[in-house]
Motif scaffolding. Structure first.
Motif, PDB file in Angstrom:
ATOM      1  N   GLY A  77      10.264  34.982  -8.337  1.00  0.00           N
ATOM      2  CA  GLY A  77       9.196  35.249  -8.242  1.00  0.00           C
ATOM      3  C   GLY A  77       8.331  34.075  -9.225  1.00  0.00           C
ATOM      4  O   GLY A  77       7.224  33.682  -8.685  1.00  0.00           O
ATOM      5  N   ILE A  78       8.999  33.513 -10.268  1.00  0.00           N
ATOM      6  CA  ILE A  78       8.198  32.395 -10.881  1.00  0.00           C
ATOM      7  C   ILE A  78       8.192  31.238  -9.963  1.00  0.00           C
ATOM      8  O   ILE A  78       7.370  30.214 -10.154  1.00  0.00           O
ATOM      9  CB  ILE A  78       9.180  32.195 -12.145  1.00  0.00           C
ATOM     10  CG1 ILE A  78       8.996  33.471 -12.980  1.00  0.00           C
ATOM     11  CG2 ILE A  78       8.424  31.133 -13.013  1.00  0.00           C
ATOM     12  CD1 ILE A  78       9.925  33.427 -14.420  1.00  0.00           C
ATOM     13  N   ILE A  79       9.234  31.062  -9.177  1.00  0.00           N
ATOM     14  CA  ILE A  79       9.176  29.555  -8.607  1.00  0.00           C
ATOM     15  C   ILE A  79       8.101  30.019  -7.503  1.00  0.00           C
ATOM     16  O   ILE A  79       7.581  28.989  -7.004  1.00  0.00           O
ATOM     17  CB  ILE A  79      10.469  29.411  -7.900  1.00  0.00           C
ATOM     18  CG1 ILE A  79      11.625  28.958  -8.995  1.00  0.00           C
ATOM     19  CG2 ILE A  79      10.681  28.439  -6.762  1.00  0.00           C
ATOM     20  CD1 ILE A  79      13.042  28.596  -8.521  1.00  0.00           C
ATOM     21  N   ASN A  80       8.011  31.042  -6.846  1.00  0.00           N
ATOM     22  CA  ASN A  80       7.204  31.000  -5.811  1.00  0.00           C
ATOM     23  C   ASN A  80       5.585  31.116  -6.499  1.00  0.00           C
ATOM     24  O   ASN A  80       4.670  30.271  -5.917  1.00  0.00           O
ATOM     25  CB  ASN A  80       6.998  32.596  -5.335  1.00  0.00           C
ATOM     26  CG  ASN A  80       8.194  32.898  -4.323  1.00  0.00           C
ATOM     27  OD1 ASN A  80       8.689  31.949  -3.734  1.00  0.00           O
ATOM     28  ND2 ASN A  80       8.572  34.099  -4.250  1.00  0.00           N
ATOM     29  N   GLU A  81       5.480  31.426  -7.520  1.00  0.00           N
ATOM     30  CA  GLU A  81       4.376  31.220  -8.298  1.00  0.00           C
ATOM     31  C   GLU A  81       4.174  29.768  -8.607  1.00  0.00           C
ATOM     32  O   GLU A  81       2.583  29.376  -8.539  1.00  0.00           O
ATOM     33  CB  GLU A  81       4.213  31.858  -9.604  1.00  0.00           C
ATOM     34  CG  GLU A  81       2.894  31.764 -10.764  1.00  0.00           C
ATOM     35  CD  GLU A  81       3.042  32.285 -12.065  1.00  0.00           C
ATOM     36  OE1 GLU A  81       2.131  32.215 -12.895  1.00  0.00           O
ATOM     37  OE2 GLU A  81       4.069  32.894 -12.416  1.00  0.00           O
ATOM     38  N   LEU A  82       5.079  29.140  -9.028  1.00  0.00           N
ATOM     39  CA  LEU A  82       4.920  27.641  -9.272  1.00  0.00           C
ATOM     40  C   LEU A  82       4.636  26.781  -7.945  1.00  0.00           C
ATOM     41  O   LEU A  82       3.913  25.832  -7.944  1.00  0.00           O
ATOM     42  CB  LEU A  82       6.108  26.974  -9.875  1.00  0.00           C
ATOM     43  CG  LEU A  82       6.396  25.749 -10.417  1.00  0.00           C
ATOM     44  CD1 LEU A  82       5.388  25.762 -11.693  1.00  0.00           C
ATOM     45  CD2 LEU A  82       7.702  25.395 -10.762  1.00  0.00           C
ATOM     46  N   LEU A  83       5.261  27.055  -6.897  1.00  0.00           N
ATOM     47  CA  LEU A  83       5.336  26.635  -5.762  1.00  0.00           C
ATOM     48  C   LEU A  83       3.791  26.544  -5.208  1.00  0.00           C
ATOM     49  O   LEU A  83       3.131  25.500  -4.743  1.00  0.00           O
ATOM     50  CB  LEU A  83       6.074  27.023  -4.607  1.00  0.00           C
ATOM     51  CG  LEU A  83       7.631  26.827  -4.828  1.00  0.00           C
ATOM     52  CD1 LEU A  83       8.534  27.655  -3.596  1.00  0.00           C
ATOM     53  CD2 LEU A  83       7.897  25.171  -4.601  1.00  0.00           C
ATOM     54  N   TYR A  84       3.158  27.646  -5.299  1.00  0.00           N
ATOM     55  CA  TYR A  84       1.891  27.817  -4.744  1.00  0.00           C
ATOM     56  C   TYR A  84       0.512  27.659  -5.516  1.00  0.00           C
ATOM     57  O   TYR A  84      -0.535  27.436  -5.169  1.00  0.00           O
ATOM     58  CB  TYR A  84       1.660  29.424  -4.474  1.00  0.00           C
ATOM     59  CG  TYR A  84       1.194  29.847  -3.175  1.00  0.00           C
ATOM     60  CD1 TYR A  84       1.749  29.397  -2.111  1.00  0.00           C
ATOM     61  CD2 TYR A  84      -0.234  30.552  -3.066  1.00  0.00           C
ATOM     62  CE1 TYR A  84       1.094  29.576  -0.800  1.00  0.00           C
ATOM     63  CE2 TYR A  84      -0.576  30.928  -1.968  1.00  0.00           C
ATOM     64  CZ  TYR A  84      -0.083  30.478  -0.745  1.00  0.00           C
ATOM     65  OH  TYR A  84      -0.589  30.665   0.614  1.00  0.00           O
ATOM     66  N   ALA A  85       0.953  27.156  -6.886  1.00  0.00           N
ATOM     67  CA  ALA A  85      -0.014  26.622  -7.952  1.00  0.00           C
ATOM     68  C   ALA A  85      -0.116  25.364  -7.583  1.00  0.00           C
ATOM     69  O   ALA A  85       0.701  24.640  -7.264  1.00  0.00           O
ATOM     70  CB  ALA A  85       0.258  26.974  -9.214  1.00  0.00           C
ATOM     71  N   ASP A  86      -1.246  24.795  -8.167  1.00  0.00           N
ATOM     72  CA  ASP A  86      -1.585  23.547  -8.069  1.00  0.00           C
ATOM     73  C   ASP A  86      -0.859  22.683  -9.107  1.00  0.00           C
ATOM     74  O   ASP A  86      -0.492  23.254 -10.230  1.00  0.00           O
ATOM     75  CB  ASP A  86      -3.039  23.131  -8.520  1.00  0.00           C
ATOM     76  CG  ASP A  86      -3.581  21.674  -8.149  1.00  0.00           C
ATOM     77  OD1 ASP A  86      -3.549  20.850  -8.991  1.00  0.00           O
ATOM     78  OD2 ASP A  86      -3.931  21.367  -7.037  1.00  0.00           O
ATOM     79  N   GLU A  87      -0.492  21.417  -8.806  1.00  0.00           N
ATOM     80  CA  GLU A  87       0.671  20.743  -9.450  1.00  0.00           C
ATOM     81  C   GLU A  87       0.218  20.473 -11.024  1.00  0.00           C
ATOM     82  O   GLU A  87       0.906  20.342 -11.853  1.00  0.00           O
ATOM     83  CB  GLU A  87       0.937  19.355  -8.791  1.00  0.00           C
ATOM     84  CG  GLU A  87      -0.150  18.562  -9.040  1.00  0.00           C
ATOM     85  CD  GLU A  87       0.244  17.265  -8.003  1.00  0.00           C
ATOM     86  OE1 GLU A  87       1.219  16.842  -8.493  1.00  0.00           O
ATOM     87  OE2 GLU A  87      -0.370  16.714  -7.155  1.00  0.00           O
ATOM     88  N   LYS A  88      -1.051  20.535 -11.279  1.00  0.00           N
ATOM     89  CA  LYS A  88      -1.597  20.372 -12.832  1.00  0.00           C
ATOM     90  C   LYS A  88      -1.333  21.352 -13.633  1.00  0.00           C
ATOM     91  O   LYS A  88      -1.395  21.678 -14.903  1.00  0.00           O
ATOM     92  CB  LYS A  88      -3.071  20.050 -12.640  1.00  0.00           C
ATOM     93  CG  LYS A  88      -3.831  21.384 -12.134  1.00  0.00           C
ATOM     94  CD  LYS A  88      -5.402  20.607 -12.067  1.00  0.00           C
ATOM     95  CE  LYS A  88      -6.403  21.691 -11.358  1.00  0.00           C
ATOM     96  NZ  LYS A  88      -7.826  21.020 -11.538  1.00  0.00           N
ATOM     97  N   TYR A  89      -0.944  22.794 -12.800  1.00  0.00           N
ATOM     98  CA  TYR A  89      -0.615  24.005 -13.530  1.00  0.00           C
ATOM     99  C   TYR A  89       0.912  23.995 -13.817  1.00  0.00           C
ATOM    100  O   TYR A  89       1.287  25.251 -14.544  1.00  0.00           O
ATOM    101  CB  TYR A  89      -1.372  25.041 -12.897  1.00  0.00           C
ATOM    102  CG  TYR A  89      -2.696  25.121 -13.005  1.00  0.00           C
ATOM    103  CD1 TYR A  89      -3.428  25.013 -14.199  1.00  0.00           C
ATOM    104  CD2 TYR A  89      -3.517  25.082 -11.616  1.00  0.00           C
ATOM    105  CE1 TYR A  89      -5.108  25.091 -14.223  1.00  0.00           C
ATOM    106  CE2 TYR A  89      -5.090  25.093 -11.673  1.00  0.00           C
ATOM    107  CZ  TYR A  89      -5.669  24.741 -12.993  1.00  0.00           C
ATOM    108  OH  TYR A  89      -7.096  24.902 -13.222  1.00  0.00           O
ATOM    109  N   TRP A  90       1.677  23.418 -13.176  1.00  0.00           N
ATOM    110  CA  TRP A  90       3.070  23.713 -13.190  1.00  0.00           C
ATOM    111  C   TRP A  90       3.580  23.654 -14.795  1.00  0.00           C
ATOM    112  O   TRP A  90       4.507  24.598 -15.025  1.00  0.00           O
ATOM    113  CB  TRP A  90       3.909  22.568 -12.492  1.00  0.00           C
ATOM    114  CG  TRP A  90       3.645  22.348 -10.982  1.00  0.00           C
ATOM    115  CD1 TRP A  90       2.933  23.578 -10.232  1.00  0.00           C
ATOM    116  CD2 TRP A  90       3.997  21.436 -10.057  1.00  0.00           C
ATOM    117  NE1 TRP A  90       2.967  23.421  -9.068  1.00  0.00           N
ATOM    118  CE2 TRP A  90       3.821  22.182  -8.693  1.00  0.00           C
ATOM    119  CE3 TRP A  90       4.774  20.400 -10.149  1.00  0.00           C
ATOM    120  CZ2 TRP A  90       3.940  21.596  -7.604  1.00  0.00           C
ATOM    121  CZ3 TRP A  90       5.035  19.653  -8.866  1.00  0.00           C
ATOM    122  CH2 TRP A  90       4.531  20.197  -7.570  1.00  0.00           C
ATOM    123  N   GLY A  91       3.458  22.656 -15.525  1.00  0.00           N
ATOM    124  CA  GLY A  91       3.862  22.664 -16.942  1.00  0.00           C
ATOM    125  C   GLY A  91       3.476  23.913 -17.890  1.00  0.00           C
ATOM    126  O   GLY A  91       4.215  24.475 -18.235  1.00  0.00           O
TER     127      GLY A  91
END
Length: 204
Positions: free
Chosen positions: A126-140
């Protein structure tokens, strides 16, 4: 003999049929490229301002508008669209249109996110899904939030990411644009995550 002219005629008819089929396939391929070009234009226009201009970095609203346009045209997110995107990026780079190239690259990232996101909403997946769908500037920020809360450890994260990569490598046509774009996106996530985990380890 009587059979020779008949055989010759059959071969001639077969050759004509094959030629017609090839011509039809070429026409369909050209039409696909034209249609995908229109989809790309539509997606990119969602991020333009009132004057039809683009500025990077894009706002969250512009990114979401582009994502929605892709979702609206999900049936056309195919090899023709990706082929067009790469051709446009190459042309933009050659002509010095860096902003346009970045914009098309963002389209490819959004495409990859749509294709890679699973249904899971909890756990590492679920966390990876959240990460994949987020804009890259929010990954960190996302990674730090879940790691700090004790919900995410690097080994489990990398294991799930590797599983996604195997699905892409084994499940998609080898050498296809779809495989290339999705694999590159996962590698980008992996590289960024490794950097975050290193910083977290140093801070602990």
């Amino acid at each position: 003999t009587a059979e020779a002219p008949a055989d010759k005629e059959r071969l001639s008819n077969l050759a004509n049929a094959v030629m017609l089929l090839v011509n039809e396939m070429v026409k369909r391929s050209e039409q696909q490229l034209n249609d995908s070009g229109k989809v790309l234009q539509e997606v990119m226009s969602a991020a333009a301002d009132a004057n039809g201009e683009w500025y990077v970095p894009l706002t969250d609203g512009q990114v979401e508008a582009m994502r929605q346009r892709l979702l609206d045209n999900q049936e056309q997110l195919d090899e023709a669209l990706l082929s067009n995107a790469f051709a446009w990026i190459k042309k933009c780079n050659e002509d010095g249109f860096d902003t346009m190239a970045q914009l098309i690259q963002k389209v490819l990232q959004l495409y990859a996110a749509i294709q890679l996101k699973g249904e899971e909403t909890s756990g590492v997946a679920g966390i990876i899904n959240e990460l994949l769908y987020a804009d890259e500037k929010y990954w960190g920020t996302i990674l730090q939030k879940h790691a700090s809360a004790g919900e995410l450890a690097e080994p489990a994260f990398m294991e799930e990411l590797q599983r996604r990569m195997e699905v892409v490598v084994l499940g998609l046509q080898s050498g296809s644009y779809a495989q290339r774009v999705q694999a590159e996106y996962l590698k980008e996530v992996e590289a960024r995550a490794k950097g975050v985990f290193v910083k977290l380890a140093e801070a602990s």
